[in-house]
Design an enzyme around this catalytic site. Structure first.
Site, mmCIF file in Angstrom:
data_model
loop_
_atom_site.group_PDB
_atom_site.id
_atom_site.type_symbol
_atom_site.label_atom_id
_atom_site.label_comp_id
_atom_site.label_asym_id
_atom_site.label_seq_id
_atom_site.Cartn_x
_atom_site.Cartn_y
_atom_site.Cartn_z
ATOM 1 N N LEU A 175 -6.031 -7.585 7.105
ATOM 2 C CA LEU A 175 -6.752 -6.305 7.037
ATOM 3 C C LEU A 175 -7.578 -6.238 5.758
ATOM 4 C CD1 LEU A 175 -4.020 -3.794 8.299
ATOM 5 C CD2 LEU A 175 -5.510 -5.356 9.585
ATOM 6 N N ALA B 91 -10.651 -3.963 5.659
ATOM 7 C CA ALA B 91 -11.740 -3.032 5.995
ATOM 8 C C ALA B 91 -11.896 -1.910 4.987
ATOM 9 C CB ALA B 91 -11.516 -2.456 7.388
ATOM 10 N N ARG C 81 -10.799 3.553 -5.300
ATOM 11 C CA ARG C 81 -10.272 3.677 -6.665
ATOM 12 C C ARG C 81 -10.708 2.533 -7.587
ATOM 13 N NH1 ARG C 81 -4.193 4.594 -6.928
ATOM 14 N NH2 ARG C 81 -4.022 3.662 -4.848
ATOM 15 N N LYS D 255 -13.439 -3.925 -2.284
ATOM 16 C CA LYS D 255 -12.255 -4.236 -3.089
ATOM 17 C C LYS D 255 -11.760 -5.673 -2.895
ATOM 18 C CE LYS D 255 -8.113 -2.431 -2.057
ATOM 19 N NZ LYS D 255 -6.995 -1.460 -2.096
ATOM 20 N N TYR E 71 -2.377 -8.147 4.251
ATOM 21 C CA TYR E 71 -3.399 -7.275 3.677
ATOM 22 C C TYR E 71 -4.313 -8.092 2.756
ATOM 23 C CZ TYR E 71 -0.614 -3.053 4.833
ATOM 24 O OH TYR E 71 0.069 -2.055 5.449
HETATM 25 C C1 UD1 Z 1 0.471 0.861 3.740
HETATM 26 C C2 UD1 Z 1 1.699 1.144 4.614
HETATM 27 C C3 UD1 Z 1 2.879 1.502 3.709
HETATM 28 C C4 UD1 Z 1 3.126 0.374 2.741
HETATM 29 C C5 UD1 Z 1 1.868 0.048 1.934
HETATM 30 C C6 UD1 Z 1 2.078 -1.211 1.141
HETATM 31 C C7 UD1 Z 1 0.873 2.065 6.721
HETATM 32 C C8 UD1 Z 1 0.648 3.300 7.500
HETATM 33 N N1 UD1 Z 1 1.387 2.225 5.504
HETATM 34 O O1 UD1 Z 1 0.169 2.075 3.076
HETATM 35 O O2 UD1 Z 1 4.017 1.714 4.509
HETATM 36 O O3 UD1 Z 1 4.184 0.732 1.859
HETATM 37 O O4 UD1 Z 1 0.756 -0.189 2.817
HETATM 38 O O5 UD1 Z 1 0.992 -1.438 0.307
HETATM 39 O O6 UD1 Z 1 0.608 0.991 7.212
HETATM 40 N N2 UD1 Z 1 -6.845 -0.956 6.102
HETATM 41 C C9 UD1 Z 1 -7.844 -1.253 6.997
HETATM 42 N N3 UD1 Z 1 -8.248 -0.312 7.883
HETATM 43 C C10 UD1 Z 1 -7.687 0.925 7.942
HETATM 44 C C11 UD1 Z 1 -6.671 1.222 7.018
HETATM 45 C C12 UD1 Z 1 -6.266 0.272 6.111
HETATM 46 O O7 UD1 Z 1 -8.379 -2.360 6.997
HETATM 47 O O8 UD1 Z 1 -8.099 1.708 8.784
HETATM 48 C C13 UD1 Z 1 -6.433 -1.963 5.134
HETATM 49 C C14 UD1 Z 1 -6.716 -1.537 3.708
HETATM 50 O O9 UD1 Z 1 -7.997 -2.004 3.301
HETATM 51 C C15 UD1 Z 1 -5.596 -2.200 2.935
HETATM 52 C C16 UD1 Z 1 -4.448 -2.227 3.928
HETATM 53 O O10 UD1 Z 1 -5.029 -2.095 5.207
HETATM 54 O O11 UD1 Z 1 -5.904 -3.542 2.581
HETATM 55 C C17 UD1 Z 1 -3.435 -1.125 3.689
HETATM 56 O O12 UD1 Z 1 -4.049 0.121 3.841
HETATM 57 P P1 UD1 Z 1 -3.784 1.324 2.835
HETATM 58 O O13 UD1 Z 1 -4.600 2.480 3.271
HETATM 59 O O14 UD1 Z 1 -3.899 0.872 1.445
HETATM 60 O O15 UD1 Z 1 -2.250 1.627 3.194
HETATM 61 P P2 UD1 Z 1 -1.216 2.358 2.295
HETATM 62 O O16 UD1 Z 1 -1.467 3.807 2.380
HETATM 63 O O17 UD1 Z 1 -1.160 1.739 0.964
#
Ligand code: UD1
Ligand code: CA
Length: 449
Positions: free
Chosen positions: A8, A10, A15, A22, A103
């Site tokens: 992932l 996207a 921040r 990022k 991630y």
């Molecule tokens: C997520 C987890 C959380 C975990 C944490 C660890 C979920 C709902 N939550 O939270 O349980 O403790 O990671 O770091 O999964 N991303 C996309 N597309 C999206 C959303 C996110 O590509 O629509 C990517 C982000 O760029 C990032 C990763 O997925 O690399 C995680 O997304 P982020 O929004 O940071 O999740 P957290 O809220 O940190």
């Protein structure tokens, strides 16, 4: 078991306060996303799918450079981690085996951890990578009974009691492909963030009689980067472990804290690295080489017994054979130096082939660029290039040939020849002294006025 990786990448990473997505911020000279891609390689994935969104074109470009087999899928709107993984469904429609989700902003996942995650699939339908957080903060919490996972609750949605759970979700998950996408299709967005949470698939799976398990890793491996401060801390952590590894592998670092490594730096044992040396990407130093202080290397290969620096710069394509000497204020780019060749002082050698035992005097320059095209210089074995020779490429100096100091060499020099390419000297008897006398007399006359 065949594995597909979904990474992932996207998110915008707002921040970071950056125009650069990022996942493209460099850590140890390599974009964050590339760390995740390389970490996943230990699983020998059949398929690699990268989910991109913010800065999609830029991210896709970096992905293609790293792995031209990797597939890109675009998530136009970032609606949550489940929605992100769902974008890979069509790309993986015919993939066999398991899917591992990583991630792009989590660079330190270890090889053994990923292997353990996948191995646990013999026991569980879904396996999640968890960790005990020193400060659980806003991580998702794992509601578990031993290594059996019941559900994951996001911090925003957690009760006060659930927030006390120190066991956190890394986000890394492994499940059978068909089952994973089937569960994701059932995920809704009725939660505090209004997002489609990947974490919801655990409760869904358990409700359907499937099993979910936990593999625990070190917190350092799940370190995710959200801010410049976290990036700086991650860089420091990387450098500390790279230095420790080099020392363990038998490399002498005279001042370890001043040496900077890249993600892929390779240094052979019994090499010596003096203080303030920077290794950019793609450097290999073989055993018994000596990298002296204040040198900067990238895209270079240094063979056994070679000595580089102090104050040397090796740029991409620098290929040094055994026992080569590259001294102070010397730049080497896209050039091969044969065994025992010497370029010891104040020189630029670019787009060149230097024969074994050739000696390039101080201030030798390969004039490789005409403003539009780059041209090569070839210097034969044992040739002696006089100080301050300009080699105007394309040009060839034969084996055992000499060039006179200060020569501008514009045509090929035959083997064994002496090339003189400079104005010849004339001496005017007594004129030096007479000129000085006249000038001194002029100055004295000025003072009297
Ligand atoms: C997520 C987890 C959380 C975990 C944490 C660890 C979920 C709902 N939550 O939270 O349980 O403790 O990671 O770091 O999964 N991303 C996309 N597309 C999206 C959303 C996110 O590509 O629509 C990517 C982000 O760029 C990032 C990763 O997925 O690399 C995680 O997304 P982020 O929004 O940071 O999740 P957290 O809220 O940190
Ligand atoms: Ca995050």
């Amino acid at each position: 078991m065949s594995i597909s990786l979904v990474i992932l990448a996207a998110g915008q990473g707002s921040r970071m306060q950056s125009d650069l997505p990022k996942v493209l911020h460099p850590l140890a000279s390599v974009p964050l996303l590339v760390h995740a891609m390389r970490a996943g390689r230990v699983l020998e994935p059949q398929r690699v799918v990268i989910v991109v969104g913010h800065g999609a074109e830029q991210v896709a470009h970096v992905v293609a450079q790293e792995d031209d087999q990797a597939e890109i899928v675009v998530q136009d709107q970032q609606l949550g981690t489940a929605h992100a993984v769902a974008q890979a469904r069509d790309a993986l429609a015919d993939a066999a085996g398991d899917v591992v989700v990583l991630y792009g902003d989590t660079p330190f996942i270890g090889a053994r951890t990923l292997e353990a995650l996948c191995a646990a699939r013999t026991e569980f339908d879904i396996v999640v990578l968890g960790f005990h957080a020193a400060d659980p903060g806003r991580y998702g919490r794992l509601v578990a009974d031993g290594n059996r996972l019941e559900r994951i609750v996001e911090f925003k949605d957690a009760t006060e009691a659930e927030r006390q759970i120190p066991l956190c979700n890394s986000g890394v998950i492994c499940a059978g492909r068909a089952r994973l996408f089937d569960l994701i299709a059932q995920v809704g967005n009725d939660n505090a963030a209004g997002e489609y949470y990947l974490t919801d698939i655990i409760a869904l799976a358990r409700a359907q009689g499937l099993s979910a398990g936990l593999v625990i890793c070190d917190e350092a491996e799940t370190l995710g980067i959200n801010t410049r401060a976290e990036l700086a801390a991650a860089e420091a952590a990387f450098q500390a472990s790279a230095r420790a590894r080099a020392l363990e592998d038998g490399v002498t670092l005279q001042a370890p804290d001043t040496v900077i490594f890249a993600q892929d730096t390779v240094i052979g044992r019994d090499s010596i690295v003096e203080p303030y040396v920077v290794f950019g990407p793609d450097v290999t130093v073989e055993s018994g080489a000596h990298i002296r202080a204040f040198s900067h290397l990238e895209g270079a290969h240094v063979s056994r017994g070679a000595v580089v620096g102090p104050y040397a710069r090796l740029r991409p394509g620098a290929e040094l054979a055994e026992d080569v000497r590259v001294g102070n204020f010397v730049e080497i780019k896209n050039a091969q130096l044969g065994e025992g060749a010497k370029v010891n002082h104040l020189s630029y050698v670019g787009d060149a082939d230097i024969g074994a035992r050739a000696n390039l005097g101080a201030g030798t320059v390969t004039c490789n660029y005409d403003g539009v095209f780059k041209h090569r210089t070839e210097i034969g074995e044992g040739a002696f290039i006089g100080s301050s020779t300009m080699l105007v490429a394309p040009v060839r100096v034969g084996a055992d040939a000499l060039t006179a100091s200060g020569s501008v060499i514009t045509s090929d020099v035959p083997e064994g020849a002496l090339a003189l390419g400079r104005a010849s000297q004339t001496n005017k008897p007594g004129l030096g002294k007479r000129l000085m006398g006249r000038l001194r007399a002029q100055k004295a006359a000025l003072k009297k006025d």
